[in-house]
Enzyme design. Structure first.
Site, short mmCIF file in Angstrom:
data_model
loop_
_atom_site.label_atom_id
_atom_site.label_comp_id
_atom_site.label_asym_id
_atom_site.label_seq_id
_atom_site.Cartn_x
_atom_site.Cartn_y
_atom_site.Cartn_z
N ASP A 40 25.08 76.71 74.91
CA ASP A 40 24.23 77.65 74.20
C ASP A 40 24.85 78.10 72.86
O ASP A 40 24.21 78.75 72.06
CB ASP A 40 23.95 78.87 75.09
CG ASP A 40 22.77 79.68 74.61
OD1 ASP A 40 22.03 79.21 73.72
OD2 ASP A 40 22.59 80.81 75.13
N ASP A 64 15.78 76.75 71.07
CA ASP A 64 17.07 76.88 71.74
C ASP A 64 16.88 77.37 73.17
O ASP A 64 16.72 78.56 73.41
CB ASP A 64 17.96 77.85 70.94
CG ASP A 64 19.34 78.01 71.57
OD1 ASP A 64 19.68 77.20 72.45
OD2 ASP A 64 20.06 78.94 71.15
N LYS A 118 20.92 76.26 59.73
CA LYS A 118 20.77 75.90 61.14
C LYS A 118 19.30 75.70 61.44
O LYS A 118 18.49 76.61 61.31
CB LYS A 118 21.34 77.01 62.03
CG LYS A 118 20.97 76.89 63.53
CD LYS A 118 21.59 78.03 64.36
CE LYS A 118 21.09 78.00 65.81
NZ LYS A 118 21.64 79.10 66.64
N ARG A 161 26.61 76.44 65.88
CA ARG A 161 27.87 76.13 65.19
C ARG A 161 28.20 74.64 65.28
O ARG A 161 28.83 74.09 64.39
CB ARG A 161 29.00 77.02 65.75
CG ARG A 161 29.30 76.81 67.21
CD ARG A 161 30.04 77.99 67.83
NE ARG A 161 29.17 79.16 68.02
CZ ARG A 161 29.58 80.32 68.52
NH1 ARG A 161 30.85 80.49 68.85
NH2 ARG A 161 28.74 81.32 68.66
N GLU A 177 25.25 76.37 70.30
CA GLU A 177 24.91 75.08 69.70
C GLU A 177 24.78 75.12 68.18
O GLU A 177 24.98 74.10 67.52
CB GLU A 177 23.60 74.55 70.32
CG GLU A 177 22.30 75.06 69.70
CD GLU A 177 22.11 76.57 69.83
OE1 GLU A 177 22.74 77.18 70.70
OE2 GLU A 177 21.34 77.15 69.03
N LYS A 201 19.44 79.56 79.01
CA LYS A 201 19.17 80.98 78.77
C LYS A 201 18.24 81.51 79.86
O LYS A 201 17.46 80.75 80.43
CB LYS A 201 18.45 81.15 77.42
CG LYS A 201 19.32 81.01 76.21
CD LYS A 201 18.51 81.24 74.93
CE LYS A 201 19.34 81.02 73.68
NZ LYS A 201 20.45 81.97 73.52
N1 BES Z 1 20.36 81.23 68.87
C1 BES Z 1 21.33 81.96 69.60
C2 BES Z 1 21.67 83.29 68.97
C3 BES Z 1 20.59 84.33 68.96
C4 BES Z 1 20.52 85.27 69.95
C5 BES Z 1 19.71 84.41 67.91
C6 BES Z 1 19.56 86.25 69.91
C7 BES Z 1 18.75 85.38 67.87
C8 BES Z 1 18.66 86.30 68.86
C9 BES Z 1 22.62 81.16 69.69
O1 BES Z 1 22.47 79.79 69.72
C10 BES Z 1 23.29 81.56 70.96
O2 BES Z 1 22.76 81.29 71.99
N2 BES Z 1 24.44 82.20 70.83
C11 BES Z 1 25.19 82.65 71.95
C12 BES Z 1 26.63 82.31 71.70
C13 BES Z 1 27.52 82.47 72.91
C14 BES Z 1 27.14 81.48 73.98
C15 BES Z 1 28.95 82.28 72.47
C16 BES Z 1 24.99 84.15 72.07
O3 BES Z 1 24.92 84.83 71.07
O4 BES Z 1 24.90 84.61 73.21
ZN ZN Z 2 20.77 79.05 68.84
MN MN Z 3 22.14 79.08 71.70
#
Ligand code: BES
Ligand code: ZN
Ligand code: MN
Length: 497
Positions: free
Chosen positions: A348, A271, A266, A352, A350, A278
């Protein structure tokens, strides 16, 4: 960093310091410790018996003595914990601890006696890797107060070892350590500098140096292939998406015919969450959302240099996730490269979406085994903290292989189940949705979504959101990007045939 191996006369080497480990509860009766104790006029036995030094991990003591020609010599001992648990990974930590400590004193060189039993190549490699990775720092963009101190040469002492094995191990360790640092440097780069295009350029330059084949797919090429899932993430960004494709082909392939291992990463260069924005606080951390991609590039760099006996394909999907009038919205539906339709319920989630098309692309290129890695979910930090990487997959053998390869180099992987959770990503209006239900089993839902885009390949998914970045420094390691999984993957590849 230069490295050299010796198999006798440890305390006679011309270096700025001699360093070794002392185990917990050790009294100092071993020949090497006795030798250093005599050299320092009994200081080692004195600090052990007084209780000032107990051999616990994280401890260190610097001792001085009068050397020949009126010079002053230094002995550094570092605590190594219990002797029975002291293996190659602990050697790397001890070597790193010694390196950082001696570097802070402004020294340039030292000799290190790992005092580990076992395979010479493995122990020497661990020592060199630990020394190299310990010198990584975050201060690349400082113009003032930059710490320019560096250990430029290490001599590793393994009594009676074969010189050829020593050299092989040290060279290997330096390559792996530098490849980890390569990945860490990428993860540390600010996103205005490391755009998808810049990441692609760095991959190309690295490929040229290491003899890998490298191809960069443009948005137009991805569009042609139907990679609308990956491309949807990039719609809000001024920066065009790039797909990095690296290929290593061995001179002589000892692997089974038709087998191809692929590492898929990835590469979300930043992000913001997109329209599902966020919160501002802590958003800066999302520059490391390309750590999975960085790990793939780091591992491929090592592969190009170490030249293992199996072919390896590296694929990194590079995008920037931004909110904009052109960005995708929660409730959009896109069709991925495989033809599956995706309901985007949260922009968010993204990573996947990027990986869906990246793993499908890898399989289209002939991958029979796929290991993907991503800072995919905050949920994995809740589940496992910062100690273990979450691992899931459709093939227990491959999952076990990663776990085993990780153990040997000191990286922890902890498996979460997928079976029985499949309905989490079923959508009401499309084939799949990009989030699970409510906040439950978030890491599993992320993996299950990616699994939907794997056809026949054996597949394992590494969620490195908790392990790719260290919030604090350790005696052997700077805070910041860790280069997690580079060592594990290189070990797995070298043991595959
Ligand atoms: N990049 C984030 C995940 C992340 C969170 C990495 C904290 C490192 C530290 C990912 O893209 C994300 O935002 N995931 C969401 C998924 C949810 C919306 C289903 C998450 O984990 O909140
Ligand atoms: Zn992310
Ligand atoms: Mn994200």
């Amino acid at each position: 960093m230069k490295s050299r191996g010796i198999n006798k006369n440890f305390s006679a080497v011309a270096v700025d310091a001699l360093a070794t480990v002392v185990f917990k509860g050790e009294k100092g009766s071993v020949a090497l410790i006795k030798e250093l104790n005599n050299l320092t006029g009994g200081q080692i036995s004195s600090i052990i018996s007084s209780g000032e030094f107990s051999g616990e991990k994280g401890e260190s003591a610097l001792l001085r003595y009068k050397a020949a020609k009126g010079k002053s010599g230094r002995v550094l001992i570092v605590g190594a914990g219990e002797k029975v648990k002291y293996k190659a990974p602990e050697v790397a930590v001890a070597a790193g601890h010694a390196t950082r400590k001696l570097r802070s004193l402004g020294l340039k060189s030292f000799a290190f006696a790992p005092r580990a039993e076992g395979n010479t190549v493995e122990v020497a490699a661990a020592a060199a890797q630990g020394a190299v990775t310990s010198q990584f720092d975050l201060d690349k963009y400082k113009t003032k107060d930059k710490d320019e101190k560096a250990i430029s040469s290490i001599v590793v002492y393994l009594e009676g070892a074969k010189p050829a094995d020593l050299k092989l191990g040290l060279d290997r360790g330096v390559i792996i350590g530098e490849s980890m640092n390569f990945a860490r440097d990428l993860a540390n780069e600010p996103p205005n500098i490391l755009t998808p295009s810049e990441m692609a350029k760095r991959a190309q330059a690295m490929a040229k140096e290491t003899g890998l084949k490298c191809e960069i797919l443009s948005e137009a090429q991805m569009k042609k292939l139907g990679m609308n899932s990956l491309l949807s993430v990039s719609l809000g960004s001024e920066q065009p998406a790039k797909l990095i494709v690296l290929k290593y082909t061995p001179k002589k392939n000892t692997g089974a015919k038709g087998e191809l291992l692929s590492l898929v990463g990835k590469g979300v260069m930043f992000d913001t969450g997109g329209i599902s924005l966020k919160p501002g606080e802590g958003m800066d951390a999302m520059k490391y959302d390309m750590s999975g991609g960085a790990t793939v590039l780091g591992a491929m760099r090592a592969v190009g240099m170490l030249k293992p006996a199996i072919p390896v394909l590296g694929v990194v999907g590079c995008v920037e996730n931004m909110p904009d009038g052109k960005a995708s919205r929660p409730s959009d539906v896109v069709t991925a490269m495989t033809g599956k339709t995706i309901e985007i319920l949260n922009t968010d989630a993204e990573g996947r979406l990027v990986l869906a098309d990246a793993v499908a692309y890898a399989e289209k290129q002939g991958a029979t085994r796929i290991i993907d890695m991503a800072t995919l979910t905050g949920a994995v930090v809740v589940a496992l903290g910062h100690l273990n990487t979450g691992i899931m997959g459709n093939d227990q053998e491959l999952v076990d292989e990663v776990i085993k390869a990780g153990k040997a180099v000191g990286e922890g992987f902890w498996q979460l189940p997928l079976e029985g959770y499949e309905s989490e990503v079923k959508s009401d209006i499309a084939d799949v949705k990009n989030v699970g239900t409510k906040r439950r089993a978030g890491t599993i839902a992320g993996a299950l979504f990616i699994q939907e885009f794997v056809d026949k390949a054996k597949w394992a998914h590494l969620d490195i959101a908790g392990t790719a970045w260290a919030d604090g420094a350790k005696p052997h390691q700077s805070k910041g990007p860790t280069g997690v999984a580079v060592r594990t993957l290189v070990n797995l590849i070298e043991n595959s045939n």
